[in-house]
Design an enzyme around this catalytic site. Sequence first.
Site, PDB file in Angstrom:
ATOM      1  N   THR A  25       0.841  -1.200   0.000  1.00 28.24           N
ATOM      2  CA  THR A  25       0.000   0.000   0.000  1.00 28.24           C
ATOM      3  C   THR A  25       0.870   1.242   0.000  1.00 28.24           C
ATOM      4  OG1 THR A  25      -1.849  -1.093   1.075  1.00 28.24           O
ATOM      5  CG2 THR A  25      -1.653   1.274   1.455  1.00 28.24           C
ATOM      6  N   HIS A 180      -7.038 -10.946  -0.399  1.00 25.75           N
ATOM      7  CA  HIS A 180      -6.319 -10.540   0.815  1.00 25.75           C
ATOM      8  C   HIS A 180      -7.050 -11.137   2.010  1.00 25.75           C
ATOM      9  CE1 HIS A 180      -3.882  -8.508   3.589  1.00 25.75           C
ATOM     10  NE2 HIS A 180      -3.947  -7.267   3.144  1.00 25.75           N
ATOM     11  N   ASN A 183      -3.355 -10.414   7.577  1.00 22.39           N
ATOM     12  CA  ASN A 183      -3.074  -9.153   8.278  1.00 22.39           C
ATOM     13  C   ASN A 183      -4.248  -8.520   9.021  1.00 22.39           C
ATOM     14  OD1 ASN A 183      -0.503  -9.473   7.383  1.00 22.39           O
ATOM     15  ND2 ASN A 183      -0.593  -7.928   5.765  1.00 22.39           N
ATOM     16  N   TYR A 185      -7.456  -8.251   8.276  1.00 23.44           N
ATOM     17  CA  TYR A 185      -8.543  -7.608   7.529  1.00 23.44           C
ATOM     18  C   TYR A 185      -9.752  -8.548   7.481  1.00 23.44           C
ATOM     19  CZ  TYR A 185      -5.022  -4.124   6.730  1.00 23.44           C
ATOM     20  OH  TYR A 185      -4.068  -3.163   6.940  1.00 23.44           O
ATOM     21  N   ARG A 232      -3.764 -14.803  -0.013  1.00 26.97           N
ATOM     22  CA  ARG A 232      -2.722 -14.501   0.977  1.00 26.97           C
ATOM     23  C   ARG A 232      -3.236 -14.769   2.386  1.00 26.97           C
ATOM     24  NH1 ARG A 232       1.195  -9.240   2.178  1.00 26.97           N
ATOM     25  NH2 ARG A 232       3.044 -10.501   1.805  1.00 26.97           N
ATOM     26  N   GLY A 328       8.873  -7.474  -0.139  1.00 28.03           N
ATOM     27  CA  GLY A 328       8.128  -6.239   0.020  1.00 28.03           C
ATOM     28  C   GLY A 328       9.042  -5.029  -0.052  1.00 28.03           C
TER      29      GLY A 328
HETATM   30  C1  LIG Z   1       4.592   0.184   2.933  1.00 27.58           C
HETATM   31  C2  LIG Z   1       3.985  -1.180   3.122  1.00 27.58           C
HETATM   32  C3  LIG Z   1       2.716  -1.420   2.636  1.00 27.58           C
HETATM   33  C4  LIG Z   1       2.147  -2.700   2.729  1.00 27.58           C
HETATM   34  N1  LIG Z   1       0.913  -2.943   2.167  1.00 27.58           N
HETATM   35  C5  LIG Z   1       0.396  -4.191   2.147  1.00 27.58           C
HETATM   36  C6  LIG Z   1      -0.809  -4.477   1.440  1.00 27.58           C
HETATM   37  O1  LIG Z   1      -1.425  -3.623   0.795  1.00 27.58           O
HETATM   38  N2  LIG Z   1      -1.265  -5.755   1.478  1.00 27.58           N
HETATM   39  C7  LIG Z   1      -0.600  -6.741   2.161  1.00 27.58           C
HETATM   40  O2  LIG Z   1      -1.052  -7.890   2.149  1.00 27.58           O
HETATM   41  N3  LIG Z   1       0.552  -6.497   2.806  1.00 27.58           N
HETATM   42  C8  LIG Z   1       1.078  -5.260   2.791  1.00 27.58           C
HETATM   43  N4  LIG Z   1       2.295  -5.020   3.397  1.00 27.58           N
HETATM   44  C9  LIG Z   1       3.085  -6.161   3.909  1.00 27.58           C
HETATM   45  C10 LIG Z   1       4.072  -6.624   2.834  1.00 27.58           C
HETATM   46  O3  LIG Z   1       3.387  -7.185   1.719  1.00 27.58           O
HETATM   47  C11 LIG Z   1       5.049  -7.694   3.375  1.00 27.58           C
HETATM   48  O4  LIG Z   1       4.293  -8.750   3.911  1.00 27.58           O
HETATM   49  C12 LIG Z   1       5.986  -7.151   4.453  1.00 27.58           C
HETATM   50  O5  LIG Z   1       6.599  -5.935   4.029  1.00 27.58           O
HETATM   51  C13 LIG Z   1       7.084  -8.175   4.803  1.00 27.58           C
HETATM   52  O6  LIG Z   1       7.865  -8.469   3.663  1.00 27.58           O
HETATM   53  P1  LIG Z   1       9.355  -7.865   3.492  1.00 27.58           P
HETATM   54  O7  LIG Z   1      10.109  -8.263   4.730  1.00 27.58           O
HETATM   55  O8  LIG Z   1       9.913  -8.497   2.252  1.00 27.58           O
HETATM   56  O9  LIG Z   1       9.202  -6.362   3.397  1.00 27.58           O
HETATM   57  C14 LIG Z   1       2.868  -3.754   3.355  1.00 27.58           C
HETATM   58  C15 LIG Z   1       4.141  -3.490   3.872  1.00 27.58           C
HETATM   59  C16 LIG Z   1       4.706  -2.224   3.758  1.00 27.58           C
HETATM   60  C17 LIG Z   1       6.109  -1.979   4.276  1.00 27.58           C
END
Ligand SMILES: Cc1cc2nc3c(=O)[nH]c(=O)nc-3n(C[C@H](O)[C@H](O)[C@H](O)COP(=O)(O)O)c2cc1C
Length: 372
Positions: A25, A180, A183, A185, A232, A328
Amino acid sequence: MSSLFDPIQAGDLRLPNRIAMAPLTRNRAPGAVPTGLMATYYSQRASAGLLISEGTAISHQGQGYAHVPGLYGSEQLDGWKRVTDAVHAAGGRIVTQLWHVGRVSHTSLQPEGQAPVGPSAVVAKTKTYVIDETTGQGRFEPTSMPRALAQQELPGIVHAFAVAARNAVQTAGFDGVELHAANGYLLDQFLKTGANLRDDDYGGSIENRARLLLECTRAAVDAAGGGRVGIRLSPVTPANGIVDADPQPLFEYVVRQLAPLGLAYVHIIEGSTGGPRELPERPFDYAALRSAYRMAGGQGAWMVNNGYDRDMALRAVESGHADIVAFGKAFISNPDLVHRLRDGLPLNAWDTSRFYGGGAEGYTDYPAVHPG
Ligand SMILES: Cc1cc2nc3c(=O)[nH]c(=O)nc-3n(C[C@H](O)[C@H](O)[C@H](O)COP(=O)(O)O)c2cc1C
């Protein structure tokens, strides 16, 4: 033995490598309409095996944060079509993450200022991001007290997932959709005992708590085709104040039920989203989860996420722990992440102050070593 850089078939999706961009996001869609800047951002990252879009609201009621894009209006679908066209022109593949936030919202984001909805009237102990429309200033606000959805409203939620899935593929040009269900939701709220206190067909037993998730997934499969649908899940994350008393049997039941649907992939967040991968107070056996899915005949690709670096990702695929690894934050700051991982190059650091909201800065201006 497979490598992170080998192609893979995930349902109907042919991916040139096993590196996915996790849903992120970024709150850069004023009025919920995707912009040209978003088309640039996603197309810059088109060398990912698969791009998963940021969470995208399936209805106005499903909105939980300011400037999150939607999939329920024609302007939104047109905006997404420009994004998907740009990604395809750059040689990429993109699915959209179908999002209903449930109780993680604020009255100011809901239709006519109403209360957000959830399985039960239990407030989420978390904050959401709102933007003052007169000053343009963003701020975090505690989520509002939700209203429990009546059972007769649930077919409407299932229908909204189906319509969004169909529009995503047929009109907005996405290669598929990801539900989704992670997390904290809406679909995760129904799954877990901390948020679901219902005593009807959608609460109590594991079968009842999983019912809405499975109905929405089947509806998305009917609308888009199973080979274009992923989901997810986050069995133990405490994100957005969510908790379940006994997640192992719950999630093993869920993946066994998902197995016959012919999904493209199952996407698992291991541990606490964006935090520790192991939670001593919430142990979870991910290998058992995967084998429950496979033993029930599930053939979708197994995607994992959370805190992976290059070495962990290489090992995860080589050892057979996962088929695909989603990154991410590393994708926020490295548009050419696949090339950097392949060549073992250093990664750009990410700027957390630019994650949510704003313009091109900290969004489309991260340098690439390999253009395109
Ligand atoms: C800025 C930001 C926005 C995120 N938005 C979403 C989202 O829209 N949907 C979702 O399922 N997870 C979202 N996440 C979680 C990420 O998809 C991911 O699970 C998390 O960053 C861990 O992965 P990483 O260690 O590779 O960053 C978001 C994480 C961050 C940092």
